[in-house]
Design a protein around this motif. Structure first.
Motif, PDB file in Angstrom:
ATOM      1  N   VAL A 252      -0.739  12.972   0.506  1.00 41.55           N
ATOM      2  CA  VAL A 252       0.023  12.459   1.648  1.00 41.55           C
ATOM      3  C   VAL A 252      -0.597  13.007   2.915  1.00 41.55           C
ATOM      4  N   GLU A 253      -0.743  12.157   3.944  1.00 42.03           N
ATOM      5  CA  GLU A 253      -1.352  12.601   5.195  1.00 42.03           C
ATOM      6  C   GLU A 253      -0.588  12.028   6.378  1.00 42.03           C
ATOM      7  N   ASP A 254      -0.857  12.579   7.555  1.00 48.30           N
ATOM      8  CA  ASP A 254      -0.209  12.108   8.777  1.00 48.30           C
ATOM      9  C   ASP A 254      -0.579  10.655   9.048  1.00 48.30           C
ATOM     10  N   ALA A 255       0.355   9.903   9.605  1.00 48.16           N
ATOM     11  CA  ALA A 255       0.133   8.477   9.847  1.00 48.16           C
ATOM     12  C   ALA A 255      -0.593   8.192  11.152  1.00 48.16           C
ATOM     13  N   GLY A 256      -0.659   9.168  12.036  1.00 46.86           N
ATOM     14  CA  GLY A 256      -1.340   8.957  13.304  1.00 46.86           C
ATOM     15  C   GLY A 256      -0.523   8.115  14.273  1.00 46.86           C
ATOM     16  N   GLU A 257      -1.216   7.498  15.206  1.00 48.24           N
ATOM     17  CA  GLU A 257      -0.569   6.716  16.263  1.00 48.24           C
ATOM     18  C   GLU A 257       0.001   5.422  15.680  1.00 48.24           C
ATOM     19  N   LEU A 258       1.248   5.083  16.078  1.00 50.33           N
ATOM     20  CA  LEU A 258       1.950   3.973  15.454  1.00 50.33           C
ATOM     21  C   LEU A 258       2.235   2.799  16.379  1.00 50.33           C
TER      22      LEU A 258
ATOM     23  N   LEU B 122      13.036   9.922   7.665  1.00 50.52           N
ATOM     24  CA  LEU B 122      11.909   9.621   6.776  1.00 50.52           C
ATOM     25  C   LEU B 122      10.711   9.250   7.650  1.00 50.52           C
ATOM     26  N   PRO B 123      10.007  10.235   8.168  1.00 53.60           N
ATOM     27  CA  PRO B 123       8.938   9.972   9.132  1.00 53.60           C
ATOM     28  C   PRO B 123       7.743   9.264   8.513  1.00 53.60           C
ATOM     29  N   PRO B 124       6.997   8.518   9.327  1.00 47.49           N
ATOM     30  CA  PRO B 124       5.836   7.779   8.819  1.00 47.49           C
ATOM     31  C   PRO B 124       4.764   8.707   8.244  1.00 47.49           C
ATOM     32  N   ARG B 125       4.173   8.270   7.144  1.00 48.43           N
ATOM     33  CA  ARG B 125       3.057   8.968   6.515  1.00 48.43           C
ATOM     34  C   ARG B 125       2.182   7.927   5.820  1.00 48.43           C
ATOM     35  N   ILE B 126       0.935   8.309   5.563  1.00 47.30           N
ATOM     36  CA  ILE B 126       0.076   7.546   4.665  1.00 47.30           C
ATOM     37  C   ILE B 126       0.090   8.269   3.325  1.00 47.30           C
ATOM     38  N   ALA B 127       0.463   7.556   2.273  1.00 45.05           N
ATOM     39  CA  ALA B 127       0.588   8.147   0.943  1.00 45.05           C
ATOM     40  C   ALA B 127      -0.381   7.457  -0.014  1.00 45.05           C
ATOM     41  N   TYR B 128      -0.874   8.254  -0.960  1.00 43.29           N
ATOM     42  CA  TYR B 128      -1.886   7.778  -1.913  1.00 43.29           C
ATOM     43  C   TYR B 128      -1.512   8.206  -3.322  1.00 43.29           C
ATOM     44  N   ALA B 129      -1.606   7.263  -4.272  1.00 38.61           N
ATOM     45  CA  ALA B 129      -1.488   7.600  -5.688  1.00 38.61           C
ATOM     46  C   ALA B 129      -2.324   6.595  -6.483  1.00 38.61           C
ATOM     47  N   GLY B 130      -3.536   6.379  -5.981  1.00 35.85           N
ATOM     48  CA  GLY B 130      -4.437   5.387  -6.538  1.00 35.85           C
ATOM     49  C   GLY B 130      -4.886   4.375  -5.506  1.00 35.85           C
ATOM     50  N   ALA B 131      -4.066   4.175  -4.487  1.00 38.55           N
ATOM     51  CA  ALA B 131      -4.394   3.333  -3.330  1.00 38.55           C
ATOM     52  C   ALA B 131      -3.587   3.858  -2.145  1.00 38.55           C
ATOM     53  N   ARG B 132      -4.080   3.550  -0.935  1.00 35.59           N
ATOM     54  CA  ARG B 132      -3.464   4.084   0.283  1.00 35.59           C
ATOM     55  C   ARG B 132      -2.419   3.106   0.827  1.00 35.59           C
ATOM     56  N   HIS B 133      -1.252   3.666   1.211  1.00 33.54           N
ATOM     57  CA  HIS B 133      -0.141   2.867   1.733  1.00 33.54           C
ATOM     58  C   HIS B 133       0.470   3.587   2.928  1.00 33.54           C
ATOM     59  N   LEU B 134       0.714   2.853   3.996  1.00 34.12           N
ATOM     60  CA  LEU B 134       1.450   3.392   5.129  1.00 34.12           C
ATOM     61  C   LEU B 134       2.936   3.214   4.866  1.00 34.12           C
ATOM     62  N   VAL B 135       3.676   4.335   4.851  1.00 35.94           N
ATOM     63  CA  VAL B 135       5.114   4.311   4.615  1.00 35.94           C
ATOM     64  C   VAL B 135       5.832   4.332   5.954  1.00 35.94           C
ATOM     65  N   LEU B 136       6.643   3.288   6.189  1.00 35.49           N
ATOM     66  CA  LEU B 136       7.464   3.209   7.397  1.00 35.49           C
ATOM     67  C   LEU B 136       8.899   2.946   6.963  1.00 35.49           C
ATOM     68  N   SER B 137       9.803   3.806   7.383  1.00 33.73           N
ATOM     69  CA  SER B 137      11.207   3.666   6.999  1.00 33.73           C
ATOM     70  C   SER B 137      12.027   3.165   8.173  1.00 33.73           C
ATOM     71  N   THR B 138      12.820   2.130   7.929  1.00 37.61           N
ATOM     72  CA  THR B 138      13.664   1.572   8.965  1.00 37.61           C
ATOM     73  C   THR B 138      15.098   2.083   8.829  1.00 37.61           C
ATOM     74  N   ALA B 139      15.796   2.109   9.929  1.00 39.28           N
ATOM     75  CA  ALA B 139      17.155   2.655   9.938  1.00 39.28           C
ATOM     76  C   ALA B 139      18.183   1.681   9.389  1.00 39.28           C
TER      77      ALA B 139
END
Length: 273
Positions: free
Chosen positions: A118-124, A142-159
């Motif tokens: 898991v890494e920081d998502a950077g500028e959004l 649930l702050p934005p992050r880039i997560a990887y478990a075989g492929a990279r995905h940007l996680v964005l959580s809405t309220a």
């Protein structure tokens, strides 16, 4: 002639879940032929088993390009093998690494991800503009992050669930953004409870507006929750409801193993969906 099986993954109904193509004997097919077949099938991914062995090499192609790992096509392939050979264990060798999968007597498959990160998502600001979201739409818990478990995905959580339901994004703009950051999907999330989440996954890099079930993103999301200290032993993801293809994905986090387990069923599709 190449035989392509068709399965709907993460569902018990052929008209639910995420359709995947499965080629159990892809010996002799080159990259161009696999891409052509995936484009003809037209699903978000088709899996190709390129060799029969104890550790089975598998490759995944969307209609547009090869991807390193695909969860729903892995589940579909494991179930197809179990229907042919009986339930049990199989290890797939993917471009992302080794992925063990077990299939039980009820043909429920559980894959174990590669080592996640898991890494920081950077500028959004740019991606929010592409999604037509505002910063106020995000869930600060649930702050934005880039997560990887075989492929990279940007996680964005809405309220809100409504914000998740109103998905309307700039396809070409998101495609360019994702290619720049080497992202496979966006994992857009609304939290119903500590253990239940609703998700949607735009997939323009695969030529698909949205994926109705995304096992690779589910594994990455499990790693994301654990990184935030919000992981539960078992997490349920609802996906595809807004597309009319409801999917149910189970994510398991074990305290003694950083890898993430993702479970679901798959059923044959008798005709192209």
């Amino acid at each position: 002639m190449t035989t392509v099986l068709r399965y709907a993954a993460f569902t018990s109904e052929p008209d639910g879940g995420n359709p995947a193509g499965v080629v159990l004997d892809a010996n002799g097919l080159d990259d161009a032929e696999m891409l052509r077949i995936a484009a003809e099938v037209g699903y978000s991914e088709t899996a190709f088993l390129t060799e029969a062995s104890d550790v089975q090499p598998v490759r995944y192609f969307s209609p547009k390009a090869e991807v390193p790992f695909c969860g729903h096509a892995t589940v579909a392939t494991a179930v197809a093998l179990a229907e042919r050979n009986g339930p049990g264990e199989v290890v797939f060798s993917t471009r992302a690494g080794l992925v063990p999968v077990s299939v039980d007597e009820k043909l429920r498959a559980t894959l174990t991800s590669v080592e996640p990160a898991v890494e920081d998502a950077g500028e959004l600001a740019h991606v929010l503009e592409i999604l037509r979201w505002s910063p106020d739409d995000l869930n600060p818990d649930l702050p934005p992050r880039i997560a990887y478990a075989g492929a990279r995905h940007l996680v964005l959580s809405t309220a809100t669930r409504q914000r998740l339901a109103d998905l309307d994004y700039d396809f070409d703009g998101l495609l360019a953004y994702m290619l720049e950051l080497d992202l496979t999907t966006l994992q857009l999330v609304w939290q119903e409870s500590p253990t239940v989440f609703h998700v949607r996954d735009p997939f323009p890099v695969g030529g698909v507006v949205e994926d109705p079930a995304t096992g690779a993103a589910a594994a990455a999301f499990g790693a994301y929750l654990r990184e935030l200290g919000k992981g539960q032993p078992t997490i349920t993801l609802h996906q595809g409801d807004d597309l009319g293809r409801p999917s149910l994905i189970t994510v398991e986090l074990r305290p003694d193993d950083p890898r993430v387990r993702v479970s679901g069923t798959a059923v044959p599709i008798t005709a192209p969906a």
